[in-house]
Design a protein around this motif. Sequence first.
Motif, PDB file in Angstrom:
ATOM      1  N   ALA A  14       0.808  -1.229   0.000  1.00 21.40           N
ATOM      2  CA  ALA A  14       0.000   0.000   0.000  1.00 21.40           C
ATOM      3  C   ALA A  14       0.835   1.269   0.000  1.00 21.40           C
ATOM      4  N   PHE A  15       2.138   1.127  -0.008  1.00 23.10           N
ATOM      5  CA  PHE A  15       3.031   2.282   0.029  1.00 23.10           C
ATOM      6  C   PHE A  15       2.792   3.171  -1.204  1.00 23.10           C
ATOM      7  N   PRO A  16       2.737   4.486  -1.022  1.00 20.28           N
ATOM      8  CA  PRO A  16       2.420   5.378  -2.152  1.00 20.28           C
ATOM      9  C   PRO A  16       3.325   5.205  -3.372  1.00 20.28           C
ATOM     10  N   GLU A  17       4.579   4.769  -3.165  1.00 19.43           N
ATOM     11  CA  GLU A  17       5.477   4.601  -4.299  1.00 19.43           C
ATOM     12  C   GLU A  17       5.252   3.301  -5.052  1.00 19.43           C
ATOM     13  N   ASN A  18       4.431   2.436  -4.515  1.00 19.43           N
ATOM     14  CA  ASN A  18       4.054   1.219  -5.249  1.00 19.43           C
ATOM     15  C   ASN A  18       3.022   1.608  -6.306  1.00 19.43           C
TER      16      ASN A  18
END
Length: 615
Positions: free
Chosen positions: A511-515
């Motif tokens: 769920a990390f924004p950079e994913n």
Amino acid sequence: MMGSSEGKRIEEVLSYPILLAERIRAAVDEAESFKLECGEVGKQVDRLLQMLRILVRFTTAAQFLYERPIRRVVAEVSRNLERGLALVRKCKHHNIFSRVVAITSVPDFKKLLNLLEASVGDMRWLLSVFDSENGGATGGIVLSLPPIASNDPIISWVWSYIAAVQMGQLADRIEAANNLASHAQDNDRNKKIIVEEGGVPPLLKLFKESSSADAQIAAAYALRILANERERVRNIVSEMGIPIVVLVLGDSPTTVQIQAAKLVARMAEHDPVAQDDFARENVIRPLVTLLSFETFVDDPKAQLGKQSIHSIVQINKEMEKYSSSNSWNYRPHMNSYSSSSMEGSSSSRGGNHRKERENEKPEVKLQLKISCAEALWMLARGSVLNSKRITETKGLLCLAKLVEKEHGELQYNCLMTVMEITAAAESSADLRRSAFRTNSPAAKAVVDQLLKVIKESDSSTLQTPAIKSIGSLAKTFPARETRVIEPLVAQLSSRDQEVAAEAAIALQKFAFPENFLCMEHSKTIIKFDGVPYLMKMLRGSERTQLHGLILLCYLAMHAGDSDALEQARVLTALEGADRTVLAQHPQLKELVSKAIYQLSLYHTGVHPQRQSYAP
């Protein structure tokens, strides 16, 4: 004395005290005062001179000479002879002035005689260690205590053991190597002394050249005990230890290969230079070869799909190729010393032990695999390059199969190896592309077994590396691959709060924004009822609270319109966290503010501009 003699040949070192002794004999004959005392000095010097000459004859004839104690003892003998020469010369008076200047007394002679007596004792001990006619290194281990080591007996014992390892008969070499290991186990000071006194080269020589498996095992065990600290590992490396270990690992009896693999693991664990050098010597390939031994024989089709069968055929061909090779000539970085001195023994022994390995007891075969898996784990730890090398040898497929069929220490070591490889892939897009493509049979096999461990194991020790591995691969999974998220979400409710925290950390990477697929993965986490579990985690330990809060923030940022978030009153929970968790983790304030703002957009009657963050 000691420092200045280090660079000299041993013959030169021994010639100096002989010259001093002869000068003292001449000075004794010329003495005009204290003739009785000078006579006693002459007697002691005669004894030293005789022993020095015996030692010269022995060192000249010896093929492999352990010089360290000789240099230390002879340096001390030389110092005492220098004192003796200065004192005896004072007893030759030429005039009244020299009689006044040369103040000599009986106590001076008593002190000198005590020093010379100590030197006689040291030389007697030295000859007992080195002179085979007197039961020295080739006739047994000497454990008497010379005067030079009276304040520190370990020095003389270490000297005696090292001399026996280097110069003794086979039985004595084995016993001495085991005794060195025993003393090394006692404390780090003993380890340091063994290394400083030159114990590593003879141990490596015994490990490399011995025709006795017991001798090789004893030497490898002693080296492994020594190699628990970076500087001592560097010493083994500097003595050409790495190509020797790789050579022995390549083709030796199984019990010896076990010790060689353990030595690889210990050295790689404590020194990144050794870790890299082992890889350059291509140690990974024989390790994977041994780890794969008989792995794919019983059930070649199990759970690996049609494409994987081809991979299995290929790996079996590779294993046969490298096991039957007459010499391990694939080592491209062997220097002139290692290639010239080792090629003969490797070519004569190549492939001789495969049949023996097939007939070994199951517990011995298991121990070999455990040791090889640990070595691969330590080689992969923190190393993208070594992790890539493992994947290029079909190591992933082998690790997956062993995780599936094995238990206990072997399964754990394989999981830890996978964890290190996936951690390297997380930081290296190149490794992700080459080893963890979605259509890769080996990658699929690994993921399948990781998920199985996460879902079915009741051991947090096994679940933790499996969870971490899936998290490290988060960027490799497409949105449709929801099967990897569901078991992680389930572990958020684990009774073991450490497992729950690791599951939250792994899901954060989805769920990390950079994913690139963070929004899709966030919705999947919510779909599998992750929100209620996370709300419970906010009431857990500090670690579970922290990571549960971070994951909740990501979900709110990427799926703020979800009914599940509203029903669970996540907004209220985050506003409360602003006053509790953030007091201990102020760096999360901006993240929580963003999540609160995003949630407030979808809550009736809430005005976003009143929140603490506005984009």
